[in-house]
Every structure is written in C-alpha cells, then in structure tokens.
Design an enzyme around this catalytic site. Structure first.
Site, short mmCIF file in Angstrom:
data_model
loop_
_atom_site.label_atom_id
_atom_site.label_comp_id
_atom_site.label_asym_id
_atom_site.label_seq_id
_atom_site.Cartn_x
_atom_site.Cartn_y
_atom_site.Cartn_z
N HIS A 1 10.94 56.54 -40.70
CA HIS A 1 11.04 56.93 -39.02
C HIS A 1 10.68 58.42 -39.05
CE1 HIS A 1 12.57 53.41 -37.17
NE2 HIS A 1 13.43 53.27 -37.92
N ASP B 1 6.80 60.89 -34.42
CA ASP B 1 6.55 59.92 -33.46
C ASP B 1 5.81 60.19 -32.27
OD1 ASP B 1 8.11 58.21 -34.81
OD2 ASP B 1 9.69 58.18 -33.59
#
Length: 330
Positions: A137, A164
C-alpha cells in the site's frame, strides 16, 4: 473549459483509490466511465462515513460513473462484458500482474481483437521484475522508494497518500492522455505500465543527481529541504501550531529574519545552522499562532502558519476560486 474527452469511453475495473480517482478525473473531463465491479463490490464501500446511504469515500471517487456488476469468472459475466469492450477506448485496471490475463482480459489477449484499446495497468511495483507480485500500500511504496528515510529522526506516517495519488493516479491520467494523442496519429493502442513505487523517485529529484554522479548519500533531515537549513523547516508556536518557514531565497530570508527579530550574526550565511535553528525556535515558541500568522502575512517572506483541514477548507481564498463548489451530489 469544455469537455475534451467527450466521446471517449473508459472501462474502469479498478478499486480503492489510485484507479478510481483516475477514472473520476477522466469522467469530469467528459469521458463516459463505466465502473466494472465484481459481486463483492469495491473495498472502498467498507470505509468512511455514509453520505445519503452511500459511503462518502466511495461516492466521492465514483460520482459521474456508470456502474455495472459482473462476475468475470463466469461465462455470463464475460458475455455481458463483450459489448462494453467493443465500445471502449480505455481500459483501466489495478490488479496484481497476471490477474486480468487469467480472466482472459490481459493486454496481449485483448489487443488482437481490440488493437486500438489503451490499456492502463496501475500496480505497486510494475508488470515485470522480481518484485512485481509483492503486496503493498501507499506507505510501502514510499518506503521502498527511499523517500521516507530522507525525513529527520524516526519518520512518521505521511499524512498524504502520495504514492497512490501523485505516483499512481496522476501518471495514469497523464499517460492515458498521451496515448490518446498518439492513437490519433498512428491508430494504435498501448499498454501503460504504471508503477507507483517507480513514480515516487522523481520526488527525490534534488538528491538523485548527486547520488548518481558522485555517490553522495543524503543525510536524513540534514539537507536543505529536509530540515538541515534554518531557512526551510517548521517551528512550533507557543500553542503547538507549526510555523512553516520556506525562506530559501536571500530576499525572503532577510525579510523573515527582520520580521521575527533574529540577530544579524545568526542570520548570516556563515552562522552555525544548529544555533540559528535553536534561536528561531525560541523566538517562534514564545508567541502563539495568531501572532505569527499576522506577522508573516505582512512580511511577504514565504512563511505561513499551518492550518487544520477545517480551517483550510473554510479559507476565503479557496472559496473565491470555487475550489469546493463541486461537492457530493452536485
């Protein structure tokens, strides 16, 4: 601005943040975005508060998109997908490498029947290489790029999802637009391999040339933009708010030093940085945020006082520019 992507159809197979945000940007630019979800839905539906019965995070990322639920592991699901693929200009996916291929929807499989399709894959580590299948992540990608360890002390968790969004969403949108321009010229589709970890490296642009040219190893918290200079760092006010000092240029540094009353010997370029930092902290720490906000607004020295998110959203400047005019449901 007009809708430059009007007439473009995007199939968005992605979930969570990077891909859905890219799809949202394309939708707001006029594209028809069809979000393809499996029977289990999007993992974002389990996160955050509700807005009119829909999770706010999910709603904010997927407003303006059409939603189609398909089980792509079944013949019926693939049959229902076929006409949508025939209409698609762009396919956006965010699975680990190989997942779409196992579903019969890999780039090499689709380019035979859909040679004009622009196929964008967003992953943590890219489509190839020994780390391609690694799970991760945002925090993992920032850490693996070396960026996190440039921070001083024991680095805290970044308050923004930089990998992200800045290294996933934005490169995806940028390269999709470039691929659409290229397709106008040669009629061919393309496979865009977006690696979020790789796209973090440009954020260390100030350190990489020295590392490559001479082996220079940046000292965590010791360089000019990581806190090693008194001109570029945060100082805590008496009420615990951060004064953000970014007075890099000499004229701004002089204006800052005059505004806070720093001694000339500590403002000198020859002054010991550690001593200057300690002195500035003592001065800033003696007064509250409201005082320094007023001082810096008058001084024009690239210095501000940090705001809470609520304060920033309520700022008159952003409202005058209509930054938050578009909200959920609008």
């Amino acid at each position: 601005m007009t809708q430059p992507l009007s007439g473009i159809t995007v199939l968005d197979f992605s979930t969570l943040l990077p891909g859905p945000l890219a799809g949202l940007i394309l939708a707001e630019s006029g594209a028809r975005v069809i979000k393809i979800e499996g029977p289990a839905g999007d993992g974002m539906t389990d996160l955050g508060p509700d807005w009119n019965g829909t999770p706010a995070l999910y709603a904010s990322l997927n407003c303006g998109k059409e939603r189609v639920t398909l089980d792509l592991k079944t013949a019926e699901g693939r049959e229902r997908l076929a006409p949508l693929l025939d209409e698609a200009d762009v396919l956006l996916e965010q699975f680990r490498p190989g997942v779409m291929t196992r579903l019969g929807l890999g780039f090499e499989q689709l380019k035979i029947s859909h040679p004009c399709l622009i196929y964008c894959s967003i992953t943590g580590y890219g489509q190839t290489g020994p780390g391609a299948q690694r799970a991760g992540h945002d925090l993992n990608y920032i850490g693996d790029s070396g960026i996190l360890m440039l921070a001083p002390g024991a680095p805290s968790i970044p308050p923004v999802l930089a990998a992200d969004i800045a290294a996933g969403t934005y490169p995806a949108v940028m390269n999709i637009l470039l691929a659409l321009v290229q397709r106008e010229r040669n009629g061919a589709g393309a496979h865009l391999d977006i690696s979020m970890t790789e796209n973090m490296f440009p954020f260390a642009f100030w350190a990489l040339p020295g590392l490559h040219a001479s082996g220079f190893q940046p000292k965590p918290g010791g360089e000019w933009i990581t806190g090693g200079s008194p001109r570029y760092r945060s100082y805590q006010t008496s009420d615990g708010v951060l004064a953000c000092v970014a007075a890099l240029e000499q004229r701004f540094w002089i204006a800052f030093c005059e505004a806070i009353g720093l001694e000339d010997r500590l403002a000198s370029a020859d002054a010991d940085p550690g001593m200057a930092i300690r002195s500035i902290q003592a001065i800033i720490g003696a007064r509250d945020a409201a005082h320094w906000r007023g001082v810096f607004e008058k001084a024009d020295c690239c210095c501000t006082v940090a705001r809470t998110l609520e304060e920033a959203v309520g700022d008159a400047h952003f409202h005058a520019r209509g930054v938050f005019d578009h909200k959920l449901g609008n």
